[in-house]
Scaffold this active site. Structure first.
Site, PDB file in Angstrom:
ATOM      1  N   LYS A  18       0.836  -1.210   0.000  1.00 56.36           N
ATOM      2  CA  LYS A  18       0.000   0.000   0.000  1.00 56.36           C
ATOM      3  C   LYS A  18       0.871   1.260   0.000  1.00 56.36           C
ATOM      4  CE  LYS A  18      -2.063  -1.123   3.855  1.00 56.36           C
ATOM      5  NZ  LYS A  18      -1.348  -2.378   4.156  1.00 56.36           N
ATOM      6  N   ARG A  93      -9.574   0.787   8.686  1.00 61.38           N
ATOM      7  CA  ARG A  93      -9.126  -0.572   9.000  1.00 61.38           C
ATOM      8  C   ARG A  93     -10.177  -1.337   9.775  1.00 61.38           C
ATOM      9  NH1 ARG A  93      -3.294   0.479   8.835  1.00 61.38           N
ATOM     10  NH2 ARG A  93      -2.229  -1.507   9.058  1.00 61.38           N
ATOM     11  N   ARG A 132      11.801  -6.041   4.895  1.00 59.45           N
ATOM     12  CA  ARG A 132      11.592  -4.603   4.683  1.00 59.45           C
ATOM     13  C   ARG A 132      12.549  -3.780   5.543  1.00 59.45           C
ATOM     14  NH1 ARG A 132       5.831  -1.831   5.398  1.00 59.45           N
ATOM     15  NH2 ARG A 132       5.934  -2.837   7.433  1.00 59.45           N
ATOM     16  N   ARG A 164      11.431  -1.738  11.086  1.00 60.18           N
ATOM     17  CA  ARG A 164      10.346  -1.340  11.981  1.00 60.18           C
ATOM     18  C   ARG A 164      10.188  -2.355  13.109  1.00 60.18           C
ATOM     19  NH1 ARG A 164       5.293   0.375   8.136  1.00 60.18           N
ATOM     20  NH2 ARG A 164       4.195  -0.941   9.637  1.00 60.18           N
ATOM     21  N   ARG A 175      -0.320  -9.136  13.272  1.00 57.16           N
ATOM     22  CA  ARG A 175      -0.905  -8.163  12.328  1.00 57.16           C
ATOM     23  C   ARG A 175      -1.749  -8.873  11.269  1.00 57.16           C
ATOM     24  NH1 ARG A 175       4.352  -5.347  10.443  1.00 57.16           N
ATOM     25  NH2 ARG A 175       3.064  -4.043   9.086  1.00 57.16           N
TER      26      ARG A 175
HETATM   27  P1  AP5 Z   1       4.942  -1.624   1.793  1.00 58.80           P
HETATM   28  O1  AP5 Z   1       4.648  -0.759   0.605  1.00 58.80           O
HETATM   29  O2  AP5 Z   1       5.683  -1.027   2.932  1.00 58.80           O
HETATM   30  O3  AP5 Z   1       3.580  -2.325   2.272  1.00 58.80           O
HETATM   31  P2  AP5 Z   1       2.367  -1.752   3.114  1.00 58.80           P
HETATM   32  O4  AP5 Z   1       1.125  -2.429   2.609  1.00 58.80           O
HETATM   33  O5  AP5 Z   1       2.377  -0.263   3.144  1.00 58.80           O
HETATM   34  O6  AP5 Z   1       2.762  -2.369   4.516  1.00 58.80           O
HETATM   35  P3  AP5 Z   1       2.681  -1.768   5.975  1.00 58.80           P
HETATM   36  O7  AP5 Z   1       3.346  -2.785   6.861  1.00 58.80           O
HETATM   37  O8  AP5 Z   1       3.205  -0.372   6.046  1.00 58.80           O
HETATM   38  O9  AP5 Z   1       1.182  -1.796   6.192  1.00 58.80           O
HETATM   39  P4  AP5 Z   1       0.516  -1.835   7.507  1.00 58.80           P
HETATM   40  O10 AP5 Z   1      -0.856  -1.668   7.014  1.00 58.80           O
HETATM   41  O11 AP5 Z   1       0.725  -2.992   8.393  1.00 58.80           O
HETATM   42  O12 AP5 Z   1       1.266  -0.682   8.321  1.00 58.80           O
HETATM   43  P5  AP5 Z   1       0.831   0.781   8.703  1.00 58.80           P
HETATM   44  O13 AP5 Z   1       2.031   1.627   8.706  1.00 58.80           O
HETATM   45  O14 AP5 Z   1      -0.373   1.210   7.925  1.00 58.80           O
HETATM   46  O15 AP5 Z   1       5.697  -2.926   1.253  1.00 58.80           O
HETATM   47  C1  AP5 Z   1       6.155  -3.925   2.153  1.00 58.80           C
HETATM   48  C2  AP5 Z   1       7.503  -4.485   1.665  1.00 58.80           C
HETATM   49  O16 AP5 Z   1       7.305  -5.168   0.420  1.00 58.80           O
HETATM   50  C3  AP5 Z   1       8.555  -3.399   1.371  1.00 58.80           C
HETATM   51  O17 AP5 Z   1       9.827  -3.905   1.719  1.00 58.80           O
HETATM   52  C4  AP5 Z   1       8.462  -3.162  -0.141  1.00 58.80           C
HETATM   53  O18 AP5 Z   1       9.708  -2.737  -0.697  1.00 58.80           O
HETATM   54  C5  AP5 Z   1       8.068  -4.560  -0.641  1.00 58.80           C
HETATM   55  N1  AP5 Z   1       7.195  -4.530  -1.807  1.00 58.80           N
HETATM   56  C6  AP5 Z   1       6.152  -3.678  -2.044  1.00 58.80           C
HETATM   57  N2  AP5 Z   1       5.542  -3.993  -3.208  1.00 58.80           N
HETATM   58  C7  AP5 Z   1       6.176  -5.105  -3.698  1.00 58.80           C
HETATM   59  C8  AP5 Z   1       6.005  -5.920  -4.865  1.00 58.80           C
HETATM   60  N3  AP5 Z   1       5.036  -5.686  -5.769  1.00 58.80           N
HETATM   61  N4  AP5 Z   1       6.833  -6.966  -5.035  1.00 58.80           N
HETATM   62  C9  AP5 Z   1       7.822  -7.258  -4.125  1.00 58.80           C
HETATM   63  N5  AP5 Z   1       8.050  -6.498  -3.010  1.00 58.80           N
HETATM   64  C10 AP5 Z   1       7.239  -5.438  -2.799  1.00 58.80           C
HETATM   65  O19 AP5 Z   1       0.314   0.545  10.199  1.00 58.80           O
HETATM   66  C11 AP5 Z   1       1.209   0.190  11.232  1.00 58.80           C
HETATM   67  C12 AP5 Z   1       0.438   0.103  12.544  1.00 58.80           C
HETATM   68  O20 AP5 Z   1      -0.156   1.393  12.854  1.00 58.80           O
HETATM   69  C13 AP5 Z   1      -0.749  -0.867  12.563  1.00 58.80           C
HETATM   70  O21 AP5 Z   1      -0.350  -2.186  12.846  1.00 58.80           O
HETATM   71  C14 AP5 Z   1      -1.595  -0.252  13.684  1.00 58.80           C
HETATM   72  O22 AP5 Z   1      -1.071  -0.550  14.944  1.00 58.80           O
HETATM   73  C15 AP5 Z   1      -1.427   1.245  13.453  1.00 58.80           C
HETATM   74  N6  AP5 Z   1      -2.455   1.776  12.551  1.00 58.80           N
HETATM   75  C16 AP5 Z   1      -2.240   2.345  11.313  1.00 58.80           C
HETATM   76  N7  AP5 Z   1      -3.400   2.713  10.767  1.00 58.80           N
HETATM   77  C17 AP5 Z   1      -4.372   2.369  11.656  1.00 58.80           C
HETATM   78  C18 AP5 Z   1      -5.795   2.468  11.646  1.00 58.80           C
HETATM   79  N8  AP5 Z   1      -6.464   2.977  10.592  1.00 58.80           N
HETATM   80  N9  AP5 Z   1      -6.478   2.015  12.721  1.00 58.80           N
HETATM   81  C19 AP5 Z   1      -5.827   1.505  13.785  1.00 58.80           C
HETATM   82  N10 AP5 Z   1      -4.491   1.362  13.864  1.00 58.80           N
HETATM   83  C20 AP5 Z   1      -3.768   1.785  12.798  1.00 58.80           C
END
Ligand code: AP5
Length: 221
Positions: A18, A93, A132, A164, A175
């Protein structure tokens, strides 16, 4: 592409790509990229009460409570730079968050244009999150194998990469479970409202980006 106001949600499990896609798509479309995960991490870096509270949930892979998250997001979309539309990354979410967003957008005469589900298997996610890393200086995201940092870059060289806290194996497993329990119901929520489009997330980042742009173009007139 987006002379019109457009609110787009990127939905998908942790590690689906994402953030990777949101950065590129925001550059291509001019939409404001809003990541609730990034907002919580920025608060944590700044030592705010919100950041410290969020950390207690994030480190375990749990969701930050809805009331806190919704308040933060609604305050952010109320600012002027969000009036032309946004690309939501990691929000909503939960169904409660989705309903709160619908109400807020309806009140300002807008609505979600499309929710794009980036579809990736759990096996692939575990591989991606385990490798990552991000640049300690600018925050750019890389993968040790699939998208390695440039050894010659003055900013993003491999020595400055950090992992992270929630990319440790126990937190990743939690997660994924939290996603299945609390976020996956959004697939049905947006399917029922006719707003779901699915792209295959197990392609190269460029190929996923092409499919994502096509999904946005399909709903922009
Ligand atoms: P990346 O692009 O970083 O993936 P992502 O989907 O953004 O993953 P996140 O871990 O950031 O998502 P998340 O939803 O768990 O975390 P968030 O920060 O929102 O890609 C991942 C890896 O794959 C990278 O190394 C990249 O290079 C690689 N990659 C990407 N595309 C690829 C491809 N096509 N092929 C191969 N490799 C690829 O949330 C973190 C925490 O915050 C949550 O756990 C929660 O505690 C809190 N939080 C955030 N939002 C909320 C909410 N709305 N409500 C409640 N808690 C929340």
């Amino acid at each position: 592409m987006t002379d019109q106001t457009m609110y787009v949600i990127l939905l998908g499990p942790p590690g689906a790509g994402k953030g990777t896609q949101a950065v590129q798509t925001a550059e291509r479309t001019g939409l404001l990229h809003l990541s609730t995960g990034d907002m919580f991490r920025e608060n944590l870096r700044n030592g705010t009460d919100l950041g410290n509270l969020a950390k207690t949930y994030m480190d375990k892979g749990e969701l930050v409570p809805d009331d806190v998250t919704i308040r933060m997001l609604l305050e952010r979309i109320g600012r002027d730079d969000a009036k032309a539309g946004c690309l939501f990354d990691g929000f909503p979410r939960t169904v409660e968050q989705a309903k709160a967003l619908d109400v807020a957008l309806t009140e300002q005469g807008d609505e979600i244009a499309v929710t794009v589900l980036i579809d990736v298997s759990n096996e692939e996610i575990t591989r991606r999150l385990g490798g990552r890393v991000s640049c300690a200086t600018c925050g750019s995201v890389f993968h040790e194998i699939f998208n390695p940092p440039n050894a010659d870059s003055p900013c993003c060289d491999s020595i400055k990469m950090i992992q992270r806290d929630d990319d440790k194996p126990d937190a990743i497993a939690n997660r994924l479970q939290v996603y299945a329990d609390q976020t996956e119901p959004l697939v049905e929520y947006y399917t029922e409202s006719g707003k779901l489009s699915t792209v295959n997330g197990e392609q190269s980042p460029d190929a996923v980006g092409v499919d994502l742009l096509a999904a946005l173009q399909a709903v922009s007139s």
